[in-house]
Design a protein around this motif. Structure first.
Motif, PDB file in Angstrom:
ATOM      1  N   TYR A 129       0.610  -1.054  -0.411  1.00 21.77           N
ATOM      2  CA  TYR A 129      -0.439  -0.380   0.044  1.00 21.77           C
ATOM      3  C   TYR A 129       0.853   1.166  -0.068  1.00 21.77           C
ATOM      4  N   LEU A 130       2.068   1.301   0.362  1.00 25.22           N
ATOM      5  CA  LEU A 130       3.044   2.141   1.618  1.00 25.22           C
ATOM      6  C   LEU A 130       3.727   3.283  -0.226  1.00 25.22           C
ATOM      7  N   ASN A 131       3.776   1.536  -0.965  1.00 25.97           N
ATOM      8  CA  ASN A 131       4.565   1.936  -2.536  1.00 25.97           C
ATOM      9  C   ASN A 131       4.173   2.249  -3.274  1.00 25.97           C
ATOM     10  N   VAL A 132       1.822   1.432  -3.134  1.00 21.96           N
ATOM     11  CA  VAL A 132       1.611   1.774  -4.815  1.00 21.96           C
ATOM     12  C   VAL A 132       0.585   3.001  -4.639  1.00 21.96           C
ATOM     13  N   ALA A 133       0.186   3.188  -3.805  1.00 21.69           N
ATOM     14  CA  ALA A 133      -0.493   4.713  -3.077  1.00 21.69           C
ATOM     15  C   ALA A 133      -0.450   5.958  -3.710  1.00 21.69           C
ATOM     16  N   GLU A 134      -1.122   6.631  -5.003  1.00 17.40           N
ATOM     17  CA  GLU A 134      -1.094   7.494  -5.162  1.00 17.40           C
ATOM     18  C   GLU A 134      -0.733   8.753  -4.229  1.00 17.40           C
ATOM     19  N   THR A 135       0.170   9.330  -4.487  1.00 17.72           N
ATOM     20  CA  THR A 135       0.392  10.974  -3.091  1.00 17.72           C
ATOM     21  C   THR A 135       0.307  11.839  -3.936  1.00 17.72           C
ATOM     22  N   GLY A 136       0.327  12.218  -5.009  1.00 13.86           N
ATOM     23  CA  GLY A 136       0.726  13.386  -5.676  1.00 13.86           C
ATOM     24  C   GLY A 136      -0.165  12.913  -7.071  1.00 13.86           C
ATOM     25  N   LYS A 137      -0.309  14.177  -8.280  1.00 20.37           N
ATOM     26  CA  LYS A 137       0.000  14.239  -9.742  1.00 20.37           C
ATOM     27  C   LYS A 137       0.894  13.056 -10.309  1.00 20.37           C
ATOM     28  N   GLY A 138       1.076  12.104 -10.865  1.00 25.00           N
ATOM     29  CA  GLY A 138       1.961  11.115 -11.190  1.00 25.00           C
ATOM     30  C   GLY A 138       3.115  11.087 -10.221  1.00 25.00           C
ATOM     31  N   ILE A 139       2.297  10.906  -8.635  1.00 21.06           N
ATOM     32  CA  ILE A 139       3.256  10.139  -8.135  1.00 21.06           C
ATOM     33  C   ILE A 139       3.103   9.100  -7.078  1.00 21.06           C
ATOM     34  N   PHE A 140       3.343   7.882  -7.063  1.00 22.86           N
ATOM     35  CA  PHE A 140       3.037   6.780  -6.271  1.00 22.86           C
ATOM     36  C   PHE A 140       4.278   6.271  -5.673  1.00 22.86           C
ATOM     37  N   GLY A 141       3.479   6.055  -4.233  1.00 21.63           N
ATOM     38  CA  GLY A 141       4.816   5.447  -3.014  1.00 21.63           C
ATOM     39  C   GLY A 141       4.718   7.134  -1.825  1.00 21.63           C
ATOM     40  N   ILE A 142       5.045   5.987  -0.528  1.00 23.27           N
ATOM     41  CA  ILE A 142       6.010   6.677   0.464  1.00 23.27           C
ATOM     42  C   ILE A 142       7.541   7.339   0.234  1.00 23.27           C
ATOM     43  N   GLU A 143       8.056   6.825  -0.742  1.00 18.95           N
ATOM     44  CA  GLU A 143       9.650   7.047  -1.390  1.00 18.95           C
ATOM     45  C   GLU A 143       9.582   7.898  -2.067  1.00 18.95           C
ATOM     46  N   LYS A 144       9.103   8.275  -2.705  1.00 20.10           N
ATOM     47  CA  LYS A 144       8.752   9.062  -3.647  1.00 20.10           C
ATOM     48  C   LYS A 144       8.485  10.280  -3.066  1.00 20.10           C
ATOM     49  N   ALA A 145       7.466  10.627  -2.819  1.00 26.99           N
ATOM     50  CA  ALA A 145       6.642  11.314  -2.173  1.00 26.99           C
ATOM     51  C   ALA A 145       7.421  12.171  -1.129  1.00 26.99           C
ATOM     52  N   ALA A 146       8.456  11.010  -0.058  1.00 25.37           N
ATOM     53  CA  ALA A 146       9.529  12.032   1.095  1.00 25.37           C
ATOM     54  C   ALA A 146      10.871  12.760  -0.249  1.00 25.37           C
ATOM     55  N   GLN A 147      10.788  12.096  -1.147  1.00 29.71           N
ATOM     56  CA  GLN A 147      12.033  12.858  -2.035  1.00 29.71           C
ATOM     57  C   GLN A 147      11.507  14.118  -2.340  1.00 29.71           C
ATOM     58  N   THR A 148       9.972  13.575  -3.295  1.00 27.39           N
ATOM     59  CA  THR A 148       9.304  15.457  -4.427  1.00 27.39           C
ATOM     60  C   THR A 148       9.213  16.177  -2.597  1.00 27.39           C
ATOM     61  N   TYR A 149       8.487  15.750  -2.124  1.00 25.89           N
ATOM     62  CA  TYR A 149       7.959  16.820  -1.028  1.00 25.89           C
ATOM     63  C   TYR A 149       8.826  17.015  -0.092  1.00 25.89           C
ATOM     64  N   PHE A 150       9.726  16.439   0.983  1.00 26.05           N
ATOM     65  CA  PHE A 150      10.518  16.760   1.988  1.00 26.05           C
ATOM     66  C   PHE A 150      12.156  16.674   1.932  1.00 26.05           C
ATOM     67  N   GLY A 151      13.049  16.314   0.192  1.00 20.83           N
ATOM     68  CA  GLY A 151      13.854  15.909   0.256  1.00 20.83           C
ATOM     69  C   GLY A 151      15.229  15.179   0.743  1.00 20.83           C
ATOM     70  N   LYS A 152      13.427  13.981   1.441  1.00 17.41           N
ATOM     71  CA  LYS A 152      14.547  13.024   2.515  1.00 17.41           C
ATOM     72  C   LYS A 152      14.360  11.248   1.349  1.00 17.41           C
ATOM     73  N   SER A 153      14.383  10.532   2.120  1.00 13.78           N
ATOM     74  CA  SER A 153      14.006   9.103   1.597  1.00 13.78           C
ATOM     75  C   SER A 153      13.030   8.297   3.218  1.00 13.78           C
ATOM     76  N   ALA A 154      12.189   8.182   2.687  1.00 11.50           N
ATOM     77  CA  ALA A 154      11.491   7.404   3.492  1.00 11.50           C
ATOM     78  C   ALA A 154      11.764   7.146   5.004  1.00 11.50           C
ATOM     79  N   LYS A 155      13.046   6.868   4.730  1.00  8.56           N
ATOM     80  CA  LYS A 155      13.269   5.770   6.162  1.00  8.56           C
ATOM     81  C   LYS A 155      13.869   7.216   7.490  1.00  8.56           C
ATOM     82  N   ASP A 156      13.807   8.359   6.648  1.00 10.89           N
ATOM     83  CA  ASP A 156      13.874   9.441   7.588  1.00 10.89           C
ATOM     84  C   ASP A 156      12.751  10.422   7.441  1.00 10.89           C
TER      85      ASP A 156
END
Length: 231
Positions: free
Chosen positions: A149-176
């Motif tokens: 779920y955390l990997n496939v959920a749409e988190t923005g326009k064209g953005i999927f998953g928690i990792e890409k969301a973390a990178q896009t919105y906060f400039g960091k990895s999901a682990k941080d």
């Protein structure tokens, strides 16, 4: 008559082949990540793009899993895929206010929809969602369901998953991800194309604060900790 029998035999064989194929696919996804989903394909077709990067649950901050449980499905560790009370409340609400729509889907149901099906509210899709929800609960288990779920959920326009969301919105990895950052991403999940994480919309700002409160309340729960990997 013979022609009808031949057609019927072909239909049955096709059905059996498709049933076996989807069953094998469900089993395979217990260990491998979905190559692409219908929602992701639609995002490409509609020219929103497709940015995704799968990571394991162990590569995510525990705040990520806790935030979506707090926001989407607080009974996730306890139900068998369906929160019948929430579903009934949603049905009652939708009958009283047909111009508005409230969902009662669990994380398991949303995962089944996101991975195997398309967006929409038809009875056919809902029936298939019920089947796939039942199957992933039996085959995958809670940890894998949350991870997918955390990997496939749409988190923005064209953005999927928690990792890409973390990178896009906060400039960091999901682990941080911090608690408030994970809560902000979770707050946008009902409609990530409408509710913006960055710049943060008023809705996401207000809802994320409530999610943080719920995270603090749920964090000591042993069943939740066993799923999200906390100690």
């Amino acid at each position: 008559m013979k022609r009808i029998k031949r057609i019927w035999r072909r239909i049955k064989r096709t059905f059996i082949v498709l049933f076996i194929a989807q069953l094998l696919y469900i089993v395979a996804l217990k260990w491998i990540n979905p190559p692409i989903t219908i929602t992701q394909l639609v995002s490409l077709i509609e020219e929103h793009g497709l940015e995704k990067e799968y990571v394991s649950l162990g590569q995510m901050s525990v705040n990520a899993g806790l935030a979506v449980i707090a926001a989407e499905d607080q009974l996730f560790p306890d139900h068998n895929g369906f929160d019948w009370k929430s579903i009934q409340k949603a049905l009652d609400y939708n009958q009283r206010k047909p111009g508005r729509v409230r969902g009662g889907s669990t994380i398991s149901q949303q995962t089944a929809k996101n991975v195997f099906l398309w967006q929409g509210r038809s009875w056919i899709r809902k029936g298939l969602e019920t089947y796939f929800t039942f199957m992933i609960e039996k085959i995958w288990g809670k940890k894998r369901i949350l991870e997918v779920y955390l990997n496939v959920a749409e988190t923005g326009k064209g953005i999927f998953g928690i990792e890409k969301a973390a990178q896009t919105y906060f400039g960091k990895s999901a682990k941080d991800l911090s608690q408030s950052q994970a809560a902000a991403i979770a707050a946008a999940l009902p409609n990530p194309k409408k509710y913006s994480v960055k710049p943060m919309s008023a809705y996401v700002s207000a809802r994320s604060k409530k999610i943080v409160q719920q995270m603090n309340f749920l964090r000591p729960d042993r069943d939740i900790q066993a799923i999200i990997g906390g100690k």
